[in-house]
Design an enzyme around this catalytic site. Structure first.
Site, PDB file in Angstrom:
ATOM      1  CE1 TYR A  57      -2.972  -3.084   0.419  1.00 51.07           C
ATOM      2  CE2 TYR A  57      -3.411  -2.445   2.674  1.00 51.07           C
ATOM      3  CZ  TYR A  57      -3.621  -3.300   1.609  1.00 51.07           C
ATOM      4  OH  TYR A  57      -4.489  -4.360   1.749  1.00 51.07           O
ATOM      5  CG  HIS A 115      -1.014  -8.630  -0.177  1.00 51.38           C
ATOM      6  ND1 HIS A 115      -0.567  -7.345  -0.119  1.00 51.38           N
ATOM      7  CD2 HIS A 115      -2.361  -8.525  -0.265  1.00 51.38           C
ATOM      8  CE1 HIS A 115      -1.581  -6.504  -0.180  1.00 51.38           C
ATOM      9  NE2 HIS A 115      -2.688  -7.195  -0.275  1.00 51.38           N
TER      10      HIS A 115
END
Length: 281
Positions: A57, A115
């Protein structure tokens, strides 16, 4: 007075609120950073102590936003971050974890997730996670975007059964995990973390949900979050950069949907009747 936020228990006995805070796309605009930090601090004040982020992010910028928000309040926060699959080799996982710790300004990540699946063998990533636990750099590890067959495969590798959570796309409009993945997780005591619980804002404009929300004198977002509150073993992590919206999210925990309400939601947002491919964003 607020109703208490219900809690979910991880396999190691740790408990967290069923409503946390997401940070996807935070840190990408310096002009918004101050509001994003205030929003996360407001969430902490209101008991939304689980904060989810990832090295991906903003290329670490979201982690730095989280670090600013929890500065001086580390003991109040349950911090989740994620390693990219391209970094999930043994040495790559160590290096990624160290970068995340520096970005966050902390010594230990409470829950560290893969992830999504990549080219590195699951056994190698799990071994790295277990070494990070022994080193005191993470307390627990889990995965993200794993379907039921992925979870079965994970369980078969050494120490794979120590998985603490699976973070997946789940909301009223995307209920596919209810068919097999969510029951799999529940049967094994593995919490599911619901990312994009408002379907990236699309649910806010759904006419059926707007109608149901009006009956509760609530917003569509609040009803969507209240629905997830009724799902056993599920933690929702809506993202907002607005302190006002953080308060609105917290107020959703005061909504109690009846059996009739849930039946109406099922009519408008039907649960799956067969296996569907895991949706991702």
């Amino acid at each position: 007075m607020h109703d208490p936020i219900p809690t979910v228990t991880f396999p190691d006995g740790s408990t967290v609120p069923t409503l946390g805070q997401g940070t996807w796309r935070m840190g990408e605009n310096r002009m918004k950073a101050a509001d994003e930090i205030r929003s996360l601090k407001t969430g902490l004040d209101l008991g939304m102590t689980l904060i989810d982020t990832a090295e991906m992010y903003g290329d670490g910028a979201a982690e730095r936003i989280v670090g600013e928000a929890i500065r001086g309040r580390r003991d109040e926060a349950f911090v989740v971050s994620k390693v990219l699959p391209s970094n999930a080799s043994r040495t790559g996982t160590f290096a990624a974890c160290d970068r995340s710790l520096r970005n966050l300004g902390i010594d230990c990540i409470d829950l560290y997730l893969l992830h999504w699946r990549g080219s590195h063998p699951l056994a190698e990533t799990v071994a790295a996670f277990e070494e990070l636990k022994k080193a005191g750099k993470i307390r627990a590890w889990g995965v993200s975007n794993f379907d039921a067959d992925d979870m079965e495969e994970l369980s078969a590798v050494p120490d794979g059964g120590k998985v603490a959570a699976n973070q997946v796309l789940y909301n009223l409009a995307r209920r596919g995990i209810e068919f097999d993945l969510l029951p799999w997780c529940r049967d094994r005591g593995v919490p599911a973390m619901a990312y994009s619980p408002l379907d990236e804002g699309r649910l806010l404009h759904d006419t059926d949900l707007i109608h149901i929300a009006k009956a509760h004198q609530a917003t569509p977002a609040q009803v969507a979050l209240a629905f997830l509150k009724t799902r056993s073993g599920v933690i929702s992590i809506p993202k907002t950069g607005s302190p006002e919206r953080a308060r609105e999210n917290r107020d959703a925990m005061d909504i109690h949907l009846t059996t009739e309400n849930l039946a109406e939601l099922d009519r408008h947002f039907p649960p799956p009747r067969r296996k569907t491919r895991l949706e991702v964003i």
